[in-house]
Design a protein around this motif. Structure first.
Motif, PDB file in Angstrom:
ATOM      1  N   SER A  87      52.907  33.595  51.587  1.00  0.00           N
ATOM      2  CA  SER A  87      53.164  35.038  51.626  1.00  0.00           C
ATOM      3  C   SER A  87      54.234  35.344  52.656  1.00  0.00           C
ATOM      4  N   TYR A 106      39.290  46.190  52.391  1.00  0.00           N
ATOM      5  CA  TYR A 106      39.618  45.424  51.183  1.00  0.00           C
ATOM      6  C   TYR A 106      39.808  43.961  51.536  1.00  0.00           C
ATOM      7  N   ARG A 107      39.174  43.115  50.795  1.00  0.00           N
ATOM      8  CA  ARG A 107      39.342  41.681  51.005  1.00  0.00           C
ATOM      9  C   ARG A 107      39.769  41.059  49.678  1.00  0.00           C
ATOM     10  N   GLY A 108      40.876  40.329  49.745  1.00  0.00           N
ATOM     11  CA  GLY A 108      41.398  39.740  48.514  1.00  0.00           C
ATOM     12  C   GLY A 108      40.558  38.554  48.053  1.00  0.00           C
ATOM     13  N   ILE A 131      45.716  45.399  49.559  1.00  0.00           N
ATOM     14  CA  ILE A 131      45.343  44.667  50.776  1.00  0.00           C
ATOM     15  C   ILE A 131      45.473  45.488  52.061  1.00  0.00           C
ATOM     16  N   LEU A 142      39.764  44.675  57.682  1.00  0.00           N
ATOM     17  CA  LEU A 142      40.255  45.793  58.511  1.00  0.00           C
ATOM     18  C   LEU A 142      41.612  45.512  59.147  1.00  0.00           C
ATOM     19  N   GLY A 143      41.964  44.209  59.245  1.00  0.00           N
ATOM     20  CA  GLY A 143      43.173  43.825  59.987  1.00  0.00           C
ATOM     21  C   GLY A 143      44.430  44.471  59.446  1.00  0.00           C
ATOM     22  N   LEU A 144      44.702  44.309  58.146  1.00  0.00           N
ATOM     23  CA  LEU A 144      45.946  44.847  57.592  1.00  0.00           C
ATOM     24  C   LEU A 144      45.936  46.368  57.570  1.00  0.00           C
ATOM     25  N   TYR A 145      44.744  46.920  57.399  1.00  0.00           N
ATOM     26  CA  TYR A 145      44.652  48.385  57.413  1.00  0.00           C
ATOM     27  C   TYR A 145      45.112  48.898  58.776  1.00  0.00           C
ATOM     28  N   TYR A 170      44.807  32.254  56.649  1.00  0.00           N
ATOM     29  CA  TYR A 170      44.905  32.010  55.207  1.00  0.00           C
ATOM     30  C   TYR A 170      45.852  30.860  54.845  1.00  0.00           C
ATOM     31  N   ASN A 212      46.357  36.547  60.389  1.00  0.00           N
ATOM     32  CA  ASN A 212      46.001  36.396  58.968  1.00  0.00           C
ATOM     33  C   ASN A 212      46.693  35.177  58.376  1.00  0.00           C
ATOM     34  N   GLY A 219      36.183  37.546  57.945  1.00  0.00           N
ATOM     35  CA  GLY A 219      36.921  38.804  58.102  1.00  0.00           C
ATOM     36  C   GLY A 219      36.164  39.942  57.461  1.00  0.00           C
ATOM     37  N   VAL A 220      36.604  41.172  57.743  1.00  0.00           N
ATOM     38  CA  VAL A 220      35.942  42.334  57.145  1.00  0.00           C
ATOM     39  C   VAL A 220      36.921  43.244  56.417  1.00  0.00           C
TER      40      VAL A 220
HETATM   41  P1  ADP Z   1      40.497  40.242  56.269  1.00  0.00           P
HETATM   42  O1  ADP Z   1      39.506  40.554  57.328  1.00  0.00           O
HETATM   43  O2  ADP Z   1      39.869  40.006  54.938  1.00  0.00           O
HETATM   44  O3  ADP Z   1      41.479  39.210  56.645  1.00  0.00           O
HETATM   45  P2  ADP Z   1      42.799  42.006  56.236  1.00  0.00           P
HETATM   46  O4  ADP Z   1      42.818  43.462  56.152  1.00  0.00           O
HETATM   47  O5  ADP Z   1      43.397  41.379  57.397  1.00  0.00           O
HETATM   48  O6  ADP Z   1      41.280  41.617  56.058  1.00  0.00           O
HETATM   49  O7  ADP Z   1      43.468  41.445  54.927  1.00  0.00           O
HETATM   50  C1  ADP Z   1      43.122  41.965  53.688  1.00  0.00           C
HETATM   51  C2  ADP Z   1      43.222  40.895  52.602  1.00  0.00           C
HETATM   52  O8  ADP Z   1      44.589  40.521  52.428  1.00  0.00           O
HETATM   53  C3  ADP Z   1      42.541  39.611  52.959  1.00  0.00           C
HETATM   54  O9  ADP Z   1      41.167  39.658  52.601  1.00  0.00           O
HETATM   55  C4  ADP Z   1      43.333  38.599  52.135  1.00  0.00           C
HETATM   56  O10 ADP Z   1      42.851  38.556  50.816  1.00  0.00           O
HETATM   57  C5  ADP Z   1      44.697  39.156  52.094  1.00  0.00           C
HETATM   58  N1  ADP Z   1      45.627  38.542  53.089  1.00  0.00           N
HETATM   59  C6  ADP Z   1      46.062  39.084  54.222  1.00  0.00           C
HETATM   60  N2  ADP Z   1      46.973  38.260  54.836  1.00  0.00           N
HETATM   61  C7  ADP Z   1      47.100  37.172  54.031  1.00  0.00           C
HETATM   62  C8  ADP Z   1      47.883  35.998  54.084  1.00  0.00           C
HETATM   63  N3  ADP Z   1      48.732  35.727  55.080  1.00  0.00           N
HETATM   64  N4  ADP Z   1      47.759  35.125  53.073  1.00  0.00           N
HETATM   65  C9  ADP Z   1      46.933  35.355  52.043  1.00  0.00           C
HETATM   66  N5  ADP Z   1      46.168  36.471  51.932  1.00  0.00           N
HETATM   67  C10 ADP Z   1      46.260  37.379  52.914  1.00  0.00           C
END
Ligand code: ADP
Length: 468
Positions: free
Chosen positions: A438, A384-386, A379, A412-415, A341, A337, A409-410
């Motif tokens: 971040s 959820y996508r920021g 997040i 799901l990664g942080l989840y 990002y 991520n 992205g979809v």
């Molecule tokens: P995605 O597939 O959207 O990356 P994640 O679950 O991995 O989904 O992350 C959720 C949201 O968290 C992202 O859509 C993004 O808005 C935010 N995010 C995650 N990691 C970062 C990062 N290192 N810098 C900025 N925003 C981040």
């Protein structure tokens, strides 16, 4: 003369005899009256000594109440008061009388009251009240008791009956109250069940909506690379594509395939994790080794974006508890991520430290676009996508065309990463400033021989990812 006027001795004697007879008659009359009174009294009038057996000196006819004649006590002495007293009351009555004697001054005229039970000649039990006074000898010693005994059995029975009825009333009341409480509890339980059903319904609606959104998102995610792949394949089918273009299109096809594979793996892992079908290992894990393999995996991606990538592995840190592959998976997702990002030529730093005697912390920091404050609490939620902070080329949503191109992205990664960390009794926190980068901090429990069970699982339940 004087003598004439004075009655002679005989006449005087006569007069005296007349007076005496009158007095005697009066006395007899009074005694008869008293006897009649006493015998008609609704109780037993008595006088008894203060000796061991309460020897009777006088007993009125009222004693027939308990089936005896007065002479049984006063003449034949066939029975003593001690015999008719209930055995369980004897000692107490004796002690009470003794205490009264000791506690009152000689020649005291106060009347006292005792309550005890008698056993009638028929064996019937009588509850009585005994109101008496002490009779003192010349030395002031209480030598006898004089009193009146009344039968209060009816009263006692009525009282017992009353208190039984009262007890019954109270217990009926308690029963009624309990029934009312139970009904109230049942009503509350029914309400709670209805509320729970309502919540479950709302959850189901939300889950359904989430599923629809998910399907929409997934099909979108799948369609986009597939369209690209299809377009590239069509171009390749035509003659006249230069060798250089052919390589480019093939590279595009490979990249899009990788994205698809990544997403499928994520989705499969999440569904297994949610089903509880993931069997994590419980073993000592050297965090330095996990970070080393993360570095190996992610180095290529950072180089492709000409990003500075520093990994301080934290050699010498105590081992943590868990599953090395799952931890690597979680950390790689967070690092990916950061790579995604953070603009080209940005910086990504990974470091580890002993946070406390019980915890090791891993920090992943980037100099990327950062996360909006409104997105921070969400997040780690599924899908959820920021938003894209200060995005000049997008409409602010990550899923508009430009946003998607910038950050595929979809959500799901942080989840997935958070679920994995939590499965290790760890936690993950994030600090971020839009436009400034971040910092993700992951804290994991240090291996503790006593607290952590030895590993039982041989197989790491996850799909092998393409990066391992
Ligand atoms: P995605 O597939 O959207 O990356 P994640 O679950 O991995 O989904 O992350 C959720 C949201 O968290 C992202 O859509 C993004 O808005 C935010 N995010 C995650 N990691 C970062 C990062 N290192 N810098 C900025 N925003 C981040």
């Amino acid at each position: 003369m004087h003598q004439d006027l004075t009655p002679d001795d005989n006449s005087l004697r006569d007069v005296g005899q007349i007076d005496q007879r009158q007095v005697e008659r009066r006395l007899q009359e009074r005694e008869r009256f008293l006897r009649t009174m006493i015998s008609n009294l609704p109780g037993i009038v008595y006088r008894c000594r203060t000796d061991e057996r309460w020897t009777s000196e006088f007993m009125s006819g009222g004693v027939e109440l308990i089936g005896y004649a007065p002479e049984d006590f006063t003449e034949t002495r066939r029975v003593a008061w001690d015999d008719v007293m209930h055995p369980e009351d004897r000692e107490r009555v004796r002690a009470e009388v003794r205490a009264l004697i000791e506690g009152s001054a000689p020649f005291n005229t106060t009347s006292f009251l005792l309550s005890y039970r008698l056993i009638a000649a028929s064996g019937e039990l009588k509850h009585i009240r005994d109101r008496f006074r002490f009779v003192y000898n010349g030395m002031g010693e209480a030598v006898a008791l004089e009193g009146v005994i009344t039968d209060v059995t009816e009263l006692m029975l009525a009282e017992e009956e009353r208190s039984r009825a009262e007890e019954e009333r109270v217990s009926l009341l308690a029963l009624e109250q309990r029934a009312r409480r139970e009904a109230e509890q049942e009503r509350e339980a029914a309400e709670a069940a209805t509320a729970e059903a309502e919540r479950a319904r709302a959850r189901a609606v939300r889950a359904n909506r989430a599923k629809d959104e998910f399907l929409q998102m997934v099909s979108h995610e799948f369609r986009t690379p597939l369209t690209t792949i299809k377009a590239a394949a069509r171009v390749l089918l035509h003659n006249g594509v230069s060798e250089e273009e052919r390589c480019e299109y093939l590279e595009t096809i490979a990249t899009e395939c990788d994205r698809q594979i990544d997403m499928i793996i994520n989705l499969l892992d999440i569904s297994r994790l949610e089903e509880g079908a993931v069997d994590l290992k419980h073993e000592r894990v050297a965090i330095a080794e996990v970070l080393c393999s993360c570095e190996r995996i992610e180095r290529h991606a950072t180089q492709a974006r000409r990003q500075e990538f520093n990994v301080e592995k934290g050699d010498g840190l105590p081992p943590v508890y868990g599953d090395a592959k799952a931890l690597r998976r979680a950390l790689c997702t967070i690092i990916e991520n950061c790579v995604k990002y953070t603009p080209e030529e940005g910086r990504i730093t990974v470091s580890a430290e002993l946070w406390s005697p019980e915890e090791v912390a891993v920090h992943v920091t980037d100099t990327g676009r950062g996360i909006l404050a409104e997105d921070l609490p969400h997040i780690f939620e599924k899908f959820y996508r920021g938003k894209v902070p200060n995005a000049p080329s997008t409409d602010g949503t990550p899923d508009d065309a430009a946003g998607r191109a910038e950050t595929p992205g979809v959500g799901l990664g942080l989840y997935l990463a958070e679920r994995l960390i939590r499965a290790h009794d760890g936690r993950i926190e994030v600090q971020s400033q839009p436009g400034r980068g971040s910092r993700f901090s992951i804290r994991l429990p240090v291996w503790n021989e006593a607290a952590h069970e030895p590993d039982r699982a041989d197989e790491y339940g996850f799909e092998e990812d393409t990066q391992s």
